[in-house]
Design a protein around this motif. Sequence first.
Motif, PDB file in Angstrom:
ATOM      1  N   ILE A  39       0.890  -1.160   0.000  1.00 40.11           N
ATOM      2  CA  ILE A  39       0.000   0.000   0.000  1.00 40.11           C
ATOM      3  C   ILE A  39       0.925   1.206   0.000  1.00 40.11           C
ATOM      4  CG2 ILE A  39      -1.801   1.288   1.184  1.00 40.11           C
ATOM      5  CD1 ILE A  39      -2.702  -1.309   2.502  1.00 40.11           C
ATOM      6  N   LEU A  40       0.829   2.012  -1.035  1.00 42.30           N
ATOM      7  CA  LEU A  40       1.721   3.160  -1.226  1.00 42.30           C
ATOM      8  C   LEU A  40       0.932   4.458  -1.199  1.00 42.30           C
ATOM      9  CD1 LEU A  40       3.453   1.493  -4.256  1.00 42.30           C
ATOM     10  CD2 LEU A  40       4.472   1.732  -2.006  1.00 42.30           C
ATOM     11  N   GLY A  41       1.607   5.536  -0.843  1.00 41.47           N
ATOM     12  CA  GLY A  41       1.010   6.862  -0.913  1.00 41.47           C
ATOM     13  C   GLY A  41       0.177   7.252   0.292  1.00 41.47           C
ATOM     14  N   LEU A  42       0.351   6.551   1.409  1.00 43.55           N
ATOM     15  CA  LEU A  42      -0.397   6.896   2.619  1.00 43.55           C
ATOM     16  C   LEU A  42       0.067   8.234   3.190  1.00 43.55           C
ATOM     17  CD1 LEU A  42      -0.325   3.432   4.427  1.00 43.55           C
ATOM     18  CD2 LEU A  42      -2.250   4.440   3.193  1.00 43.55           C
ATOM     19  N   THR A  43      -0.886   9.018   3.663  1.00 46.45           N
ATOM     20  CA  THR A  43      -0.582  10.272   4.349  1.00 46.45           C
ATOM     21  C   THR A  43      -1.443  10.344   5.609  1.00 46.45           C
ATOM     22  OG1 THR A  43      -2.340  11.576   3.319  1.00 46.45           O
ATOM     23  CG2 THR A  43      -0.231  11.433   2.112  1.00 46.45           C
ATOM     24  N   ARG A  44      -1.261  11.385   6.395  1.00 44.89           N
ATOM     25  CA  ARG A  44      -2.102  11.566   7.582  1.00 44.89           C
ATOM     26  C   ARG A  44      -3.558  11.778   7.201  1.00 44.89           C
ATOM     27  NH1 ARG A  44       0.786  15.999  11.200  1.00 44.89           N
ATOM     28  NH2 ARG A  44      -1.339  16.724  10.980  1.00 44.89           N
ATOM     29  N   GLY A  45      -3.793  12.218   5.985  1.00 48.50           N
ATOM     30  CA  GLY A  45      -5.169  12.459   5.528  1.00 48.50           C
ATOM     31  C   GLY A  45      -5.832  11.255   4.884  1.00 48.50           C
ATOM     32  N   THR A  46      -5.113  10.157   4.791  1.00 48.19           N
ATOM     33  CA  THR A  46      -5.674   8.958   4.173  1.00 48.19           C
ATOM     34  C   THR A  46      -6.778   8.387   5.058  1.00 48.19           C
ATOM     35  OG1 THR A  46      -3.581   8.419   3.080  1.00 48.19           O
ATOM     36  CG2 THR A  46      -5.157   6.626   3.361  1.00 48.19           C
ATOM     37  N   SER A  47      -7.900   8.080   4.428  1.00 47.43           N
ATOM     38  CA  SER A  47      -9.037   7.512   5.155  1.00 47.43           C
ATOM     39  C   SER A  47      -9.290   6.074   4.694  1.00 47.43           C
ATOM     40  CB  SER A  47     -10.295   8.346   4.899  1.00 47.43           C
ATOM     41  OG  SER A  47     -10.713   8.200   3.547  1.00 47.43           O
ATOM     42  N   ALA A  48     -10.154   5.400   5.410  1.00 51.24           N
ATOM     43  CA  ALA A  48     -10.554   4.045   5.017  1.00 51.24           C
ATOM     44  C   ALA A  48     -11.195   4.076   3.626  1.00 51.24           C
ATOM     45  CB  ALA A  48     -11.515   3.455   6.038  1.00 51.24           C
ATOM     46  N   ALA A  49     -11.907   5.143   3.317  1.00 54.13           N
ATOM     47  CA  ALA A  49     -12.537   5.267   1.995  1.00 54.13           C
ATOM     48  C   ALA A  49     -11.484   5.331   0.886  1.00 54.13           C
ATOM     49  CB  ALA A  49     -13.436   6.503   1.956  1.00 54.13           C
ATOM     50  N   HIS A  50     -10.372   6.044   1.130  1.00 52.66           N
ATOM     51  CA  HIS A  50      -9.291   6.102   0.137  1.00 52.66           C
ATOM     52  C   HIS A  50      -8.709   4.711  -0.100  1.00 52.66           C
ATOM     53  CE1 HIS A  50      -8.869  10.491   1.445  1.00 52.66           C
ATOM     54  NE2 HIS A  50      -9.224  10.523   0.176  1.00 52.66           N
ATOM     55  N   ILE A  51      -8.517   3.970   0.967  1.00 57.85           N
ATOM     56  CA  ILE A  51      -7.943   2.628   0.846  1.00 57.85           C
ATOM     57  C   ILE A  51      -8.918   1.697   0.133  1.00 57.85           C
ATOM     58  CG2 ILE A  51      -7.112   0.625   2.150  1.00 57.85           C
ATOM     59  CD1 ILE A  51      -6.016   2.690   4.219  1.00 57.85           C
ATOM     60  N   ALA A  52     -10.198   1.794   0.454  1.00 56.96           N
ATOM     61  CA  ALA A  52     -11.206   0.972  -0.223  1.00 56.96           C
ATOM     62  C   ALA A  52     -11.246   1.290  -1.716  1.00 56.96           C
ATOM     63  CB  ALA A  52     -12.584   1.203   0.407  1.00 56.96           C
ATOM     64  N   ARG A  53     -11.182   2.576  -2.041  1.00 50.22           N
ATOM     65  CA  ARG A  53     -11.201   2.965  -3.455  1.00 50.22           C
ATOM     66  C   ARG A  53      -9.930   2.486  -4.158  1.00 50.22           C
ATOM     67  NH1 ARG A  53     -14.644   6.884  -6.086  1.00 50.22           N
ATOM     68  NH2 ARG A  53     -13.845   7.165  -8.187  1.00 50.22           N
ATOM     69  N   ALA A  54      -8.792   2.595  -3.478  1.00 53.36           N
ATOM     70  CA  ALA A  54      -7.531   2.126  -4.062  1.00 53.36           C
ATOM     71  C   ALA A  54      -7.585   0.625  -4.325  1.00 53.36           C
ATOM     72  CB  ALA A  54      -6.359   2.477  -3.143  1.00 53.36           C
ATOM     73  N   ALA A  55      -8.259  -0.121  -3.469  1.00 56.33           N
ATOM     74  CA  ALA A  55      -8.389  -1.564  -3.684  1.00 56.33           C
ATOM     75  C   ALA A  55      -9.186  -1.848  -4.955  1.00 56.33           C
ATOM     76  CB  ALA A  55      -9.054  -2.223  -2.477  1.00 56.33           C
ATOM     77  N   LEU A  56     -10.274  -1.126  -5.156  1.00 52.16           N
ATOM     78  CA  LEU A  56     -11.052  -1.309  -6.392  1.00 52.16           C
ATOM     79  C   LEU A  56     -10.252  -0.854  -7.608  1.00 52.16           C
ATOM     80  CD1 LEU A  56     -14.656  -0.199  -5.323  1.00 52.16           C
ATOM     81  CD2 LEU A  56     -13.692  -2.516  -5.464  1.00 52.16           C
ATOM     82  N   GLU A  57      -9.541   0.253  -7.461  1.00 52.75           N
ATOM     83  CA  GLU A  57      -8.714   0.736  -8.574  1.00 52.75           C
ATOM     84  C   GLU A  57      -7.639  -0.281  -8.936  1.00 52.75           C
ATOM     85  OE1 GLU A  57      -7.259   4.666  -7.694  1.00 52.75           O
ATOM     86  OE2 GLU A  57      -9.252   5.551  -7.941  1.00 52.75           O
ATOM     87  N   ALA A  58      -7.078  -0.968  -7.942  1.00 53.97           N
ATOM     88  CA  ALA A  58      -6.047  -1.965  -8.219  1.00 53.97           C
ATOM     89  C   ALA A  58      -6.593  -3.088  -9.099  1.00 53.97           C
ATOM     90  CB  ALA A  58      -5.501  -2.547  -6.910  1.00 53.97           C
ATOM     91  N   ILE A  59      -7.815  -3.516  -8.826  1.00 49.74           N
ATOM     92  CA  ILE A  59      -8.436  -4.555  -9.653  1.00 49.74           C
ATOM     93  C   ILE A  59      -8.595  -4.053 -11.086  1.00 49.74           C
ATOM     94  CG2 ILE A  59     -10.534  -5.908 -10.039  1.00 49.74           C
ATOM     95  CD1 ILE A  59     -10.953  -5.767  -6.940  1.00 49.74           C
ATOM     96  N   ALA A  60      -9.150  -2.857 -11.214  1.00 46.96           N
ATOM     97  CA  ALA A  60      -9.401  -2.298 -12.546  1.00 46.96           C
ATOM     98  C   ALA A  60      -8.110  -1.979 -13.296  1.00 46.96           C
ATOM     99  CB  ALA A  60     -10.274  -1.049 -12.422  1.00 46.96           C
ATOM    100  N   LEU A  61      -7.127  -1.434 -12.606  1.00 43.54           N
ATOM    101  CA  LEU A  61      -5.863  -1.076 -13.262  1.00 43.54           C
ATOM    102  C   LEU A  61      -5.075  -2.301 -13.695  1.00 43.54           C
ATOM    103  CD1 LEU A  61      -4.922   1.900 -10.960  1.00 43.54           C
ATOM    104  CD2 LEU A  61      -5.203   2.047 -13.464  1.00 43.54           C
ATOM    105  N   SER A  62      -5.055  -3.332 -12.868  1.00 42.55           N
ATOM    106  CA  SER A  62      -4.318  -4.538 -13.267  1.00 42.55           C
ATOM    107  C   SER A  62      -4.986  -5.190 -14.475  1.00 42.55           C
ATOM    108  CB  SER A  62      -4.176  -5.520 -12.105  1.00 42.55           C
ATOM    109  OG  SER A  62      -5.429  -6.000 -11.688  1.00 42.55           O
ATOM    110  N   SER A  63      -6.302  -5.185 -14.517  1.00 38.86           N
ATOM    111  CA  SER A  63      -7.010  -5.729 -15.678  1.00 38.86           C
ATOM    112  C   SER A  63      -6.769  -4.877 -16.916  1.00 38.86           C
ATOM    113  CB  SER A  63      -8.509  -5.818 -15.402  1.00 38.86           C
ATOM    114  OG  SER A  63      -8.774  -6.724 -14.368  1.00 38.86           O
ATOM    115  N   ALA A  64      -6.795  -3.563 -16.748  1.00 39.02           N
ATOM    116  CA  ALA A  64      -6.558  -2.661 -17.875  1.00 39.02           C
ATOM    117  C   ALA A  64      -5.150  -2.822 -18.428  1.00 39.02           C
ATOM    118  CB  ALA A  64      -6.794  -1.213 -17.452  1.00 39.02           C
TER     119      ALA A  64
END
Length: 174
Positions: A39-64
């Motif tokens: 998990i890269l790019g974490l900051t103090r402002g990172t929320s659970a929603a950012h991580i959840a979205r990054a997980a979905l993006e990882a699926i889509a980006l790897s497929s793309a």
Amino acid sequence: SEDIEELAASAPDSGGVMIVPAFTGLGAPDWDPHARGAILGLTRGTSAAHIARAALEAIALSSAELLEVMDNELPGRVAELRVDGGAARNDLLMQLQADYAGVPVERPVNIETTALGAAYLAGLEAGVWSSNEEVQELRETERVFEPRLSSAERHSHLANWRRAVERTLAWATE
């Protein structure tokens, strides 16, 4: 699938967070059994929603990324993706897939098409249907997700994905 969609959709983007789910190494196109998840790019402002979205993006980006490799190897470009399975219920994931792959994503009414495909093959063999074309007419589309990103935006996301993946390669020494 529904739970993560609601959480991920509550953030407008991943806030710069990238997840590379290389829990058992990476398959195509990297073929690196020594890659490890990150998990890269974490900051103090990172929320659970950012991580959840990054997980979905990882699926889509790897497929793309894999689709891009296929497009470079095949005589013609893939014109659309037809999806099935539990993850296909996630509207946000399907939209991200369309955006990052740059092609429409078609979701059928019946998303359990793996089992349905086996039944169709058996039916073809048994004479229930006489041709592949007849079986194809049975497919019903529930929704089509059209790409919304420009080519430049899409390539920027894919370039960031590639940067993240490269940081996970050859991580494990054994």
